[in-house]
Structures are given as structure tokens and as C-alpha cells.
Design a protein around this motif. Structure first.
Motif, short mmCIF file in Angstrom:
data_model
loop_
_atom_site.label_atom_id
_atom_site.label_comp_id
_atom_site.label_asym_id
_atom_site.label_seq_id
_atom_site.Cartn_x
_atom_site.Cartn_y
_atom_site.Cartn_z
N UNK A 81 0.83 -1.20 0.00
CA UNK A 81 0.00 0.00 0.00
C UNK A 81 0.86 1.24 0.00
N UNK A 82 0.22 2.37 -0.15
CA UNK A 82 0.94 3.65 -0.15
C UNK A 82 0.07 4.71 0.51
N UNK A 83 0.75 5.75 0.96
CA UNK A 83 0.07 6.85 1.64
C UNK A 83 0.60 8.14 1.05
N UNK A 84 -0.28 8.93 0.46
CA UNK A 84 0.13 10.19 -0.18
C UNK A 84 -0.06 11.34 0.78
N UNK A 85 1.02 12.13 0.93
CA UNK A 85 0.97 13.31 1.77
C UNK A 85 1.30 14.52 0.92
N UNK A 86 1.56 15.62 1.55
CA UNK A 86 1.80 16.85 0.82
C UNK A 86 3.12 16.77 0.06
N UNK A 87 3.01 16.51 -1.26
CA UNK A 87 4.20 16.54 -2.10
C UNK A 87 4.95 15.24 -2.21
#
Length: 667
Positions: A621-627
Motif C-alpha cells: 500500500x501507499x500513503x500520499x501526503x503533501x508533495x
């Protein structure tokens, strides 16, 4: 002497680059232990707690460092531990002897892979903890998302004790939700904590956060529940006492905020350590291997644990936690493992790599003994009977290198270095390749062994040739298999006879032995010899010679000869019986699988995922944050050698990764 109730034995633990050592430096400064702040990567002398040349060179903590400081009327014995998973044994043995801990989390990255490992270690030793969300000044800081991550990924009942006044480059201070005041940090190094009214724009949000805190705490306090239902104001003393009791019972995790680098929030953390973490008295009972209870009573018999060794020019330095009784120079104690008398010479209290003489150490103290010969995990005691404290968990190495000295004169120096490192570090293993005769060193990862190779050259002036890294594979079995083995030798005079029956089966433990022999078919005195033979057979499998794991051995019968049977005969019979049984039990190879966490700018996400897939990686899985994006995957260790160079190439040097052992899986 400081009362036992005013002592805090704490550790600072976290994922790498969360700011643990920077936080430790501020703690030492605000408590008056040091008078100038140094940075981990800021040139100058370097951080106080990172005193090894390799730590200054790599900008990371490699070995746990201990110190003592004073915050108002509380003595804090502090251990700063490494964040890199290769040095996880340092965290393991620190948490084994500490009463409380501070878990540091990055306000941007939140819960990371090593955060999960540290949490697991804290739970293993039942250590109450505070959470400190650091780096609130960084772009993308979001403490509320981090708290939710603590609740979701670590399954902790985490609630903020503070509310932030701004964030990122506008982070100015914190609102104390118990006092309901705003704390700002002024002065050149934030040494002046100034309390002011809560800003008008944040009053509603702070009140909502306070209500949430009280609502959670009311679950642990009937008086608080009654007062809330009656609409009464809750006294601050009741709030603090409830936080403390819920924290000590491991049912609540207080969360604080700050930026160690910007000198904000550290004094509040020190207050929380004194208010909410346990003293040696609060931890009360320690269980020994014999299930004897040990109480922190300075007047009782001595019980102390040697939890860390370093070998120096004058001899061995043994870091020791006193659990009961008192210890002073000149005392004679017993090592319960060797059952030998030990004379105590000098006692010192450590401040990083500096020492201060101690006249007496009592229950709750952490000190170092000079010149005592012992092993890590040994128990010192004076009472009868001798007791042994339970051993700490030691993870198995996953990577091996072959090394050979470049010149003949390097050979003795190399031998001294390796023997010392093996003595100091339980995860550093030494063996000889039976085919080539080369020396094999095994450890927790590439960096772990790289540091030791640097130390061999720097400290011992020995140069070595280094072979390619090899993975520490294992062998296991796929099904149950029986054994019925008769060992018989006759060569004139007394013979050798042993007969054993039973079976082996797969298990999720490394090795399990069960004795089901009934009716005296095998005399009791031969059973330990059988177990020893079984264990010896597990050291080398039949497929590739790797150690065998995941096997349960059940011994259910056999026979003996009143004259010809012996321990040696039953040991030999057991060894050969298991070798035959393993061959019938469908053995197969296991390889170490690593949990890999990559933090990459969003534009490189596809490349990184594609590369991990090409390495037979299982994307979790992945987790997208600011940038940027955090990608998690499981990848075989054999496919991860040289990954740091490849990742830099893929992402123009902008991505970082961490890796830790996850499990063994069929290759």
C-alpha cells in the motif's frame, strides 16, 4: 539521596531521523547538564550523546548512550537509543531495563516502519510511554493525522494533551489542555517558557480538544465521570492523576507536541515525564526466570541485571540496572549464570562517554561496573537461592559477509576486534566457512556490518578483504515425520546403546521439545542429552546446510541398556534420528523477507513501485501526503543489496528508504 519516587528511568526511541538525538540534546541543555547546544549534523563538536566517530560521520545514533540529569525535583536517567533497525538490539536491551519511554514521531511522516518495531518492543516489556510529535515546524506537519495513525496502526489509546498554536513555519507554541494556557518559548534557545492566555482564534478549538481529553479520561475515573455528568469543573490535580494512572496501566498514551530543533515544547515534555511516567517504585514487581517476584526495596537482597557491555582499554564496562537491594565498591556478589563470586570494583554513572564515580547504587539506579567479567543478560544477586532475571529478546542475524585479513600481521588484530564485538553485541555473530576456511560475520543489515568493518580499521588498524554479502537463509519442514532410531556400538569392553522413538512436526516457534516418555522407558537423566542432540541436529540442514527452524520434536519412547547406555549414546542417537526424520518431512528453504518503506516525491512514485515489483516485491500500500508518497512493500532481502544506490538514481537522490526484517518465507 533522592527518593525512589522522584527517579525516572526513561528511553527515547523512534524511527530514524525523527529527531531523538536532537531532543536528547535539548533535554540535557534545559536540565543544565550541558551549557551549549550542538547539532547532529551541524558541524562543531556534534551531539553529546553521539560520541562515536562513526556516529558523527554517518549522522546517526549507533549505540545507546546513557546519562543522568535533574528536572526540578526529579532525577531523570536517560538512554538515547538508535533509530536504524540494524541497531535494534540497542533499543531492545534499553527497553528491557527502563521503567518508561518517550516515543518520538515526525509530525510529517507520522508512524513509520521502525515506529511499529519500537512499539512492539515497548509492548513486549510492558513499558508505559509518552508520544512526542516532533518537527512541528516542518512543511506538511499535521499532528492530528499522526495521532490518528498512532491509534490505527499501533492500536494505542492516544490523545493530545496539547493543542498546536500554528504549524509549519508558523508554529509558535502549544496550548496546555490541562492548564488551559498558551505556552511560548522565548530566548536565544527557547529557554524561557512564557505562559499567556489562549489566543482568541483558537479558544473554541482548544476547548473541543480539552473536552475530548476529559471524555477519554473519564473512562478511567469514576469521580471524573460523575463530575462531568453534573457539569462541574474538573480539578487539574484529578486530571493529572487520571492521566498518570491510565498511562501506568498501559491503557492510555498521552501525546505532546513540539520542535526540538526550534527549541519549542521540550520543557513541557520534561514536565510530562516527571508527572506521568513511572518511578522504579511504580513498576514494582519484576519476575525472574524462576517466577520469583523482585521488589524495588533498597534494603532487600541484591538483584541486578547486566544489560550492555563495552570493552575498553582498561577492561570491560558493564551497564547494570539495580532492581533490588544496594551495591557499592568492594561488595562480593554472585553471577547466577556462572554461580561464581564476583568482586565489585568501581561503580560509575555514565554521561555519554564520560563517567562519574558512585559510592553506592540502590534499587532503581542504572550504573556501570568497571572491570567485571560477565556476559550481557547476566544477573548479579546476593540472596538465597540465586535467581536469574528473564533474558531479553535477541533477533537473529539476516546477512553474512566473508572477511579475510590482508596481511599476516592483521590476523591477530582482527581476531581481537571480532571477539570484542561479539561479546558486546548479541546480534553480531562469528563463524567459520567449513569449505573455504574464511571468517564469516553475520548481522542485522548492510549498515550494521559496515560500521563494524570501519571500526576494525579505525580502532584496531587491521585491513581486511570483504566478500559479497550473503543472505542468512533457513531450512524448515513441510510435514510430520516419525523416527525410530537405535544407536548401537560394540568395540570390546563397554558398548554404546540408545533407542529413541517419536516424531517431528512443523511449528511457528524456532524449536520446541516435548518429552512424552512414560514408564521409565528412557531414564530421566538421559532426557537432557536427547534434547541437546536434537538441538545440535538443527544447526545444519540437509538441503544446503542452513540452520533448521520451525520444528517441534516429540520424544515418546525408546529403550536403554543398564550398562551400555550413556548420555553420549542418547545424544548421538537423537542427533542422527532427527537428521533422518527431517529428510522425510519434505524440507524446504526459507528466505528472509524485509518490510521496506520508501518515502519519495510524488513524481517518482510510479518508478519506485515498478522497481520494487521488479525485485519480486509485494506492494502493501501507499500513503500520499503533501508533495510525497510513502510506499510500503515486502521484498526478499536477496533482492535489496545495493538498493540505496539504485533508489538515488531513480529519484535524483530525493527519496529515502528504511528496511526491517519482517519474516521468513518459502523461497
Amino acid at each position: 539521596m533522592i527518593p525512589r519516587t522522584r527517579i525516572r528511568n526513561i528511553g527515547i526511541s523512534a524511527h530514524i531521523d525523527s529527531g531523538k538525538t536532537t531532543l536528547s540534546e535539548r533535554i540535557l541543555f534545559y536540565t543544565g547538564r550541558i551549557h551549549a547546544i550542538e547539532e547532529v549534523r551541524g558541524g562543531g563538536k556534534g551531539a553529546t550523546m553521539d560520541f562515536m566517530p562513526e556516529e558523527k560521520l554517518h549522522g546517526i545514533t549507533i549505540t545507546s548512550a546513557a546519562t543522568t540529569c535533574q528536572w526540578h525535583d526529579t532525577q531523570i536517567n536517560l538512554i538515547d537509543t538508535p533509530g536504524h533497525v540494524d541497531f535494534t538490539i540497542e533499543v531492545e536491551r534499553a527497553l528491557r531495563v527502563l521503567d518508561g519511554a518517550v516515543m518520538v514521531l515526525c509530525a510529517v511522516a507520522g508512524v513509520q516502519s521502525q515506529s511499529i518495531t519500537v512499539d512492539r518492543q515497548m509492548k513486549r516489556y510492558h513499558v508505559p510511554r509518552l508520544a512526542f510529535i516532533n518537527k512541528m515546524d516542518r512543511t506538511g506537519a499535521d499532528p492530528f493525522r499522526v495521532v490518528q495513525g498512532i491509534r490505527d496502526r499501533l492500536q494505542l489509546n492516544a490523545v493530545l494533551l496539547q493543542y498546536p498554536i500554528g504549524s509549519e513555519d508558523q508554529f509558535h507554541g502549544v496550548i496546555d489542555l490541562v492548564e488551559m494556557t498558551a505556552d511560548y518559548f522565548e530566548g536565544e534557545n527557547g529557554e524561557n517558557r512564557v505562559k499567556k492566555p489562549i489566543p482568541e482564534s483558537l479558544r473554541d478549538e482548544a476547548q473541543q480538544a480539552c473536552d475530548k481529553l476529559l471524555d477519554t479520561l473519564s473512562l478511567f475515573s469514576e469521580p471524573m465521570t460523575e463530575m462531568l455528568l453534573a457539569g462541574e469543573k474538573i480539578p487539574k490535580e484529578l486530571i493529572r492523576e487520571t492521566v498518570r494512572q491510565a498511562t501506568l496501566s498501559l491503557e492510555f498514551t498521552p501525546v505532546l507536541l513540539g520542535s526540538a530543533f526550534k527549541n519549542k515544547g521540550v520543557q513541557n515534555l520534561l514536565d510530562a515525564v516527571a508527572l506521568y511516567l513511572p518511578s522504579p517504585v511504580d513498576r514494582e514487581v519484576v519476575k525472574t526466570a524462576e517466577s520469583v517476584s523482585v521488589y524495588p526495596n533498597p534494603d532487600a537482597s541484591l538483584v541486578a541485571l547486566a544489560f550492555k557491555l563495552t570493552v575498553e582499554s582498561f577492561g570491560q564496562l558493564t551497564y547494570t540496572r539495580i532492581y533490588s537491594g544496594a551495591l557499592k565498591p568492594g561488595d562480593t556478589v554472585y553471577n547466577s549464570r556462572t554461580e561464581q563470586r564476583v568482586q565489585i570494583g568501581r561503580l560509575v554513572r555514565m554521561h555519554a562517554n564520560k563517567r562519574e564515580e558512585v559510592k553506592v547504587a540502590v534499587a532503581g539506579d542504572i550504573v556501570a561496573l568497571l572491570g567485571v567479567d560477565c556476559a550481557s543478560g547476566d544477573t548479579f544477586c546476593t540472596g538465597e537461592p540465586l535467581v536469574s532475571l528473564e533474558k531479553m529478546f535477541v533477533p537473529e542475524p539476516v546477512i553474512t559477509l566473508a572477511i579475510t585479513p590482508k596481511k599476516q600481521e592483521d590476523s591477530d588484530r582482527l581476531s581481537k576486534a571480532l571477539n570484542r564485538f561479539q561479546r558486546e553485541d548479541p546480534t553480531f555473530r562469528l563463524s567459520i566457512d567449513p569449505e573455504s576456511g574464511a571468517t564469516l560475520i553475520s548481522g542485522m543489515g548492510e549498515l550494521h556490518l559496515e560500521i563494524y568493518l570501519e571500526r576494525i580499521q579505525r580502532e584496531y588498524n587491521a585491513e581486511v578483504y570483504v566478500g559479497n554479502p550473503a543472505v542468512a537463509y533457513r531450512e524448515t519442514i513441510g510435514q510430520q515425520a516419525t523416527f525410530d532410531y537405535r544407536f548401537k556400538k560394540q568395540s570390546g569392553g563397554p558398548g554404546q546403546y540408545a533407542h529413541i522413538t517419536g516424531w517431528i512436526e512443523p511449528t511457528d516457534q524456532p524449536f520446541v521439545f516435548e518429552n512424552r516418555v512414560a514408564g521409565g522407558a528412557i531414564p530421566k537423566e538421559y532426557i537432557p542429552a536427547c534434547e541437546k542432540g536434537f538441538r545440535e541436529a538443527m544447526e545444519s540442514g540437509k538441503l544446503e546446510g542452513y540452520p533448521v527452524t520451525g520444528v517441534k520434536v516429540v520424544l515418546d519412547g525408546g529403550s536403554y541398556h543398564p550398562i551400555d547406555s550413556s548420555e553420549l549414546a542418547f545424544r548421538s542417537a537423537s542427533h542422527q534420528a532427527i537428521e533422518g526424520a527431517i529428510a522425510k518431512a519434505k524440507p524446504y528453504i526459507l528466505e528472509p523477507i524485509m518490510l521496506v518503506e520508501v518515502e519519495t516525491p510524488n513524481e517518482f512514485m510510479g518508478r519506485v513501485q515498478g522497481d520494487l515489483s521488479s525485485r519480486r516485491g509485494l506492494l502493501l500500500g501507499s500513503e500520499t501526503m503533501q508533495g510525497y508518497t510513502v510506499i510500503r512493500a515486502e521484498v526478499a532481502l536477496a533482492r535489496m543489496f545495493g538498493y540505496s544506490t539504485e533508489l538515488r538514481s531513480l529519484t535524483s537522490g530525493m527519496a529515502t528508504f528504511s528496511m526491517e526484517f519482517a519474516c521468513y518465507r518459502q523461497s
